[in-house]
Design a protein around this motif. Structure first.
Motif, short mmCIF file in Angstrom:
data_model
loop_
_atom_site.label_atom_id
_atom_site.label_comp_id
_atom_site.label_asym_id
_atom_site.label_seq_id
_atom_site.Cartn_x
_atom_site.Cartn_y
_atom_site.Cartn_z
N CYS A 53 0.79 -1.24 0.00
CA CYS A 53 0.00 0.00 0.00
C CYS A 53 0.82 1.28 0.00
O CYS A 53 0.25 2.37 -0.08
N GLY A 54 2.13 1.19 0.11
CA GLY A 54 2.94 2.40 0.15
C GLY A 54 2.77 3.14 1.46
O GLY A 54 2.27 2.59 2.45
N SER A 55 3.17 4.40 1.48
CA SER A 55 2.98 5.25 2.66
C SER A 55 1.49 5.54 2.81
O SER A 55 0.82 5.86 1.84
N VAL A 56 0.98 5.42 4.03
CA VAL A 56 -0.45 5.66 4.29
C VAL A 56 -0.58 6.85 5.23
O VAL A 56 -0.01 6.87 6.31
N MET A 70 -8.37 3.51 3.35
CA MET A 70 -7.10 4.22 3.53
C MET A 70 -6.85 5.18 2.38
O MET A 70 -7.39 5.03 1.29
N ALA A 71 -5.98 6.18 2.66
CA ALA A 71 -5.54 7.14 1.65
C ALA A 71 -4.03 7.30 1.76
O ALA A 71 -3.48 7.30 2.87
N ASP A 81 -2.92 11.07 -3.20
CA ASP A 81 -3.44 11.60 -1.93
C ASP A 81 -4.89 12.06 -2.01
O ASP A 81 -5.47 12.45 -1.02
N ASN A 82 -5.49 11.98 -3.20
CA ASN A 82 -6.91 12.34 -3.34
C ASN A 82 -7.78 11.10 -3.63
O ASN A 82 -8.90 11.22 -4.10
N VAL A 83 -7.26 9.92 -3.34
CA VAL A 83 -8.00 8.68 -3.57
C VAL A 83 -8.03 7.86 -2.28
O VAL A 83 -6.99 7.63 -1.66
N ALA A 84 -9.23 7.45 -1.88
CA ALA A 84 -9.39 6.53 -0.74
C ALA A 84 -9.73 5.16 -1.33
O ALA A 84 -10.51 5.05 -2.26
N MET A 85 -9.09 4.13 -0.75
CA MET A 85 -9.33 2.78 -1.25
C MET A 85 -9.69 1.85 -0.10
O MET A 85 -9.13 1.95 0.99
N GLN A 103 -6.62 16.73 -1.75
CA GLN A 103 -5.97 15.83 -0.81
C GLN A 103 -6.91 15.42 0.33
O GLN A 103 -7.62 16.24 0.91
N ILE A 104 -6.91 14.13 0.64
CA ILE A 104 -7.70 13.60 1.74
C ILE A 104 -6.94 13.80 3.05
O ILE A 104 -5.80 13.38 3.17
N LEU A 105 -7.60 14.46 4.00
CA LEU A 105 -6.98 14.75 5.29
C LEU A 105 -7.48 13.84 6.41
O LEU A 105 -6.82 13.67 7.42
#
Length: 176
Positions: A53-56, A70-71, A81-85, A103-105
């Motif tokens: 998943c890379g950096s979360v 997660m984003a 950073d603008n996608v939640a999966m 960007q998702i905060l």
């Protein structure tokens, strides 16, 4: 924030920490992936490494289920950073994908509601996760500048959740 993980003795950067709705698990978002811990007994429950998943930046588990939303974020994200999966720990695959304009905060998930918090707005989705056959964007709320992604949703099983977030005027709080 940095922490030392007990099994690797390696310093890791922590982006965020969140409890699930019934506080039986908590999710730790890291530069090197994601970890979910059970609270009683306190032990590692699930681990997703950077290769998956890379950096979360932010994540939250749905109740005590096998689903986590997660984003990406940080120095080495695999997700924009603008996608939640949505990730399923039973099938070990990513499912639903939610793309938003910025960007998702912060992310919140309760029962059949998914809340995605951005700097100036909040999007609420109606979701039926099992099986994942219905996703409908509900409403969008405007906020003042919300760099910290401040937002909370009631955690009870009420038919209507209470959502609190910064209002459109600085210093105000909106409750819906």
């Amino acid at each position: 924030m940095t922490a030392t993980h007990e099994s690797t003795r390696k310093l890791v950067h922590v982006h965020s920490i969140s409890f699930n709705s019934n506080r039986t698990f908590f999710t730790v978002c890291l530069e090197e992936g994601l970890r979910i811990y059970q609270t009683d007994p306190l032990e590692l429950y699930q681990c997703l490494g950077w290769s998956t998943c890379g950096s979360v930046r932010v994540a939250e588990q749905l109740d005590s289920s096998c689903a986590v939303i997660m984003a990406g974020g940080g120095k080495r994200p695999k997700m924009p950073d603008n996608v939640a999966m949505l990730y399923n720990f039973i099938t070990n695959v990513f499912g639903a994908r939610f793309k938003v304009p910025s960007q998702i905060l912060n992310l919140l998930i309760r029962d059949e509601k998914l809340v995605i918090v951005m700097q100036r707005e909040i999007e609420v989705y109606d979701v039926c996760l099992f099986p994942l056959n219905q996703i409908r964007r509900g409403v969008t709320y405007s906020t003042c500048v919300n760099d910290k992604g401040l937002c909370q949703m009631s955690r009870d099983l009420a038919e209507q959740h209470v959502l609190c977030y910064p209002g459109t005027t600085e210093g105000s709080v909106q409750i819906v």
